[in-house]
Motif scaffolding. Structure first.
Motif, PDB file in Angstrom:
ATOM      1  N   MET A 251       0.853  -1.179   0.000  1.00 21.95           N
ATOM      2  CA  MET A 251       0.000   0.000   0.000  1.00 21.95           C
ATOM      3  C   MET A 251       0.898   1.242   0.000  1.00 21.95           C
ATOM      4  SD  MET A 251      -2.742   1.281   2.855  1.00 21.95           S
ATOM      5  CE  MET A 251      -3.339   2.976   2.774  1.00 21.95           C
ATOM      6  N   ARG A 252       0.402   2.279  -0.673  1.00 19.10           N
ATOM      7  CA  ARG A 252       1.111   3.555  -0.749  1.00 19.10           C
ATOM      8  C   ARG A 252       0.366   4.575   0.109  1.00 19.10           C
ATOM      9  NH1 ARG A 252       6.173   5.346  -2.270  1.00 19.10           N
ATOM     10  NH2 ARG A 252       6.061   7.504  -2.986  1.00 19.10           N
ATOM     11  N   MET A 253       1.084   5.233   1.069  1.00 18.88           N
ATOM     12  CA  MET A 253       0.482   6.264   1.906  1.00 18.88           C
ATOM     13  C   MET A 253       0.923   7.623   1.409  1.00 18.88           C
ATOM     14  SD  MET A 253       0.757   4.862   5.809  1.00 18.88           S
ATOM     15  CE  MET A 253       2.536   5.125   5.820  1.00 18.88           C
ATOM     16  N   ARG A 254      -0.111   8.525   1.295  1.00 14.06           N
ATOM     17  CA  ARG A 254       0.218   9.872   0.833  1.00 14.06           C
ATOM     18  C   ARG A 254      -0.455  10.939   1.706  1.00 14.06           C
ATOM     19  NH1 ARG A 254      -0.727   6.925  -3.787  1.00 14.06           N
ATOM     20  NH2 ARG A 254       1.014   6.791  -5.297  1.00 14.06           N
ATOM     21  N   VAL A 255      -1.742  10.729   2.045  1.00 15.42           N
ATOM     22  CA  VAL A 255      -2.512  11.753   2.742  1.00 15.42           C
ATOM     23  C   VAL A 255      -2.984  11.204   4.080  1.00 15.42           C
ATOM     24  CG1 VAL A 255      -3.248  12.875   0.621  1.00 15.42           C
ATOM     25  CG2 VAL A 255      -4.609  10.986   1.553  1.00 15.42           C
ATOM     26  N   GLU A 256      -3.609  12.099   4.882  1.00 17.23           N
ATOM     27  CA  GLU A 256      -4.058  11.717   6.216  1.00 17.23           C
ATOM     28  C   GLU A 256      -5.097  10.611   6.169  1.00 17.23           C
ATOM     29  OE1 GLU A 256      -5.442  15.198   8.130  1.00 17.23           O
ATOM     30  OE2 GLU A 256      -3.461  16.140   8.284  1.00 17.23           O
TER      31      GLU A 256
END
Length: 440
Positions: A1-6
């Motif tokens: 999984m890719r995390m970018r925002v809150e």
């Protein structure tokens, strides 16, 4: 999984919980792993950075689920590590380091023994299930967190109640232990007082016994000393009356005088035994240590006791000792052996009386064996009591006083050894004197 925002913080938390459930973790472990992962995601997103989250199943000797967060954190591992201090309490291992692509956070938690085996087919099923997972809204995640928090609070409350119950039981047990301790202390104190009183009574009885023994010894010595003179006079007068130079006596008179002389001789023997026993009990006999020639001693015993063994039915044998000499008191040793041999001759109707000596370890054993009437096992110790004689035992020659064996045992004790008997009714007796072969 890719995390970018809150928003991804909630998603990664949900995904972490789903992965943990799929590999077989218990509900509490699912919550711990999801919470640890969301905390790492919060730190990463708060720094304005994107990161990749990778889930791996390690199927080594200890199966674990490892979650790795790859993040180009601006300050690197040194700056990120202090912000993850509480995360390490939620997982088994937590590692933060700088890799080629940036900061790497790796955490792992063991799978329970009850977890299903993660075969390749099972892994494919987990991947397929996670691909169809639809992330919930933050409100859904908040509801789940609230439920988990309520469950955790219920568990804490139950544990607190259990702890309170255990504390109450422990306190009750402590009260019981203290009561038992106080009771045992009182009983021990009472027992100690009783033991002290018993020791005092034993000391008093011992002193009384010692005084009685001394009084008996003085009485025996005094009586024996006072009796020797008149008894010796009676024997002397009887000899004068029977002397051919004196006025001849009639047949009956001569028989009466011989009876008087015989009775006086027996009485003198008893008096001498009493005096010897009194001396031994009073500790007045001090051995004179010297090297004793056992061959000469045995020859002397053979010569002096041969006249007593006159019956052809009894063979009197004094064997040559296998030990040539030993340190001892010749007079006391001869007195002991003579006493034992005389007793054996008195109570042996037929068979043999035999004296022998041999070395046993560091000692010398003297044995006086006979084929006489024998002694019952229950009387083996009583025959060493003063004036005791075996019931229905009758001496073939002479009369016994019941003092010879007690006197012999005391003399052997003075010489540093021991005297024991082995006997069986109808099969004779063997008296064994064991003395040390050297003086240490």
């Amino acid at each position: 999984m890719r995390m970018r925002v809150e928003q991804d913080v909630f998603v990664v938390r949900q995904l972490g919980r789903e992965v943990a459930r799929a590999v077989g973790m218990e509900q509490q472990d699912q919550t711990r792993l999801a919470t640890a992962l969301s905390e790492v995601a919060r730190v990463v997103v708060a720094a304005g950075q994107a990161a990749d989250v990778v889930f791996e199943a390690e199927l080594d000797r200890v199966p674990r689920l490892r979650v790795t967060v790859l993040n180009p954190f601006p300050g690197g591992a040194a700056e990120m590590t202090p912000q993850l201090g509480q995360v390490g309490r939620l997982v088994d291992t937590l590692e933060v380091g700088d890799g080629e692509t940036g900061t790497v956070v790796s955490m792992a938690r063991r799978l329970p023994a009850s977890a299903p085996r993660l075969t390749p087919e099972r892994m494919d099923e987990i991947r397929a299930g996670l691909a169809q997972h639809v992330p919930g809204t933050p409100f859904d995640e908040l509801s789940v967190q609230n439920q988990q928090l309520i469950a955790a609070l219920d568990e804490v409350r139950a544990q607190r109640d259990d702890l309170a119950r255990l504390n109450a039981e422990l306190e009750e047990t402590n009260r019981g232990v203290m009561a038992l301790y106080n009771q045992l202390s009182q009983e021990l104190e009472e027992t100690n007082r009783g033991v002290v009183a018993l020791y005092a009574e034993l000391d008093e009885k011992s002193e009384q016994l010692r005084m009685a023994s001394e009084a008996k010894s003085r009485f025996l010595a005094n009586v024996s000393h006072e009796l020797r003179a008149p008894v010796t006079a009676v024997i002397g007068l009887a000899r004068l009356l029977n002397d051919p130079a004196s006025e001849p006596l009639a047949g009956e008179q001569r028989r009466q005088v011989e009876l008087i002389s015989s009775s006086a001789g027996d009485l003198l023997t008893l008096v001498n035994d009493l005096l010897d026993l009194a001396k031994a009990e009073a500790g007045r006999i001090e051995p004179e240590w010297a090297e004793v020639d056992l061959r000469a001693l045995f020859g002397q015993l053979r010569g002096t006791l041969r006249p007593l063994a006159t019956r052809p039915e009894v063979e009197f044998v004094v064997e040559e000792p296998t030990v040539p000499s030993m340190p001892s008191d010749e007079v006391l040793l001869a007195r002991v052996l003579r006493n034992l041999l005389t007793n054996a001759i008195k109570f042996t109707v037929e068979g043999s009386v035999r004296l022998a000596a041999r070395a046993v370890d560091d000692d010398v054993e003297f044995t006086v064996a006979d084929t006489g009437t024998g002694i019952p096992p229950e009387l083996h110790e009583r025959i060493f009591e003063e004036f005791y004689q075996v019931p229905r035992s009758r001496a073939i020659t002479g009369k016994g006083t019941g003092l010879g064996l007690p006197y012999a045992r005391r003399l052997v004790g003075i010489l540093g050894g021991g005297l024991r008997v082995e006997s069986e009714v109808g099969r004779g007796s063997t008296f064994t004197v064991r003395l040390p072969a050297s003086r240490s």
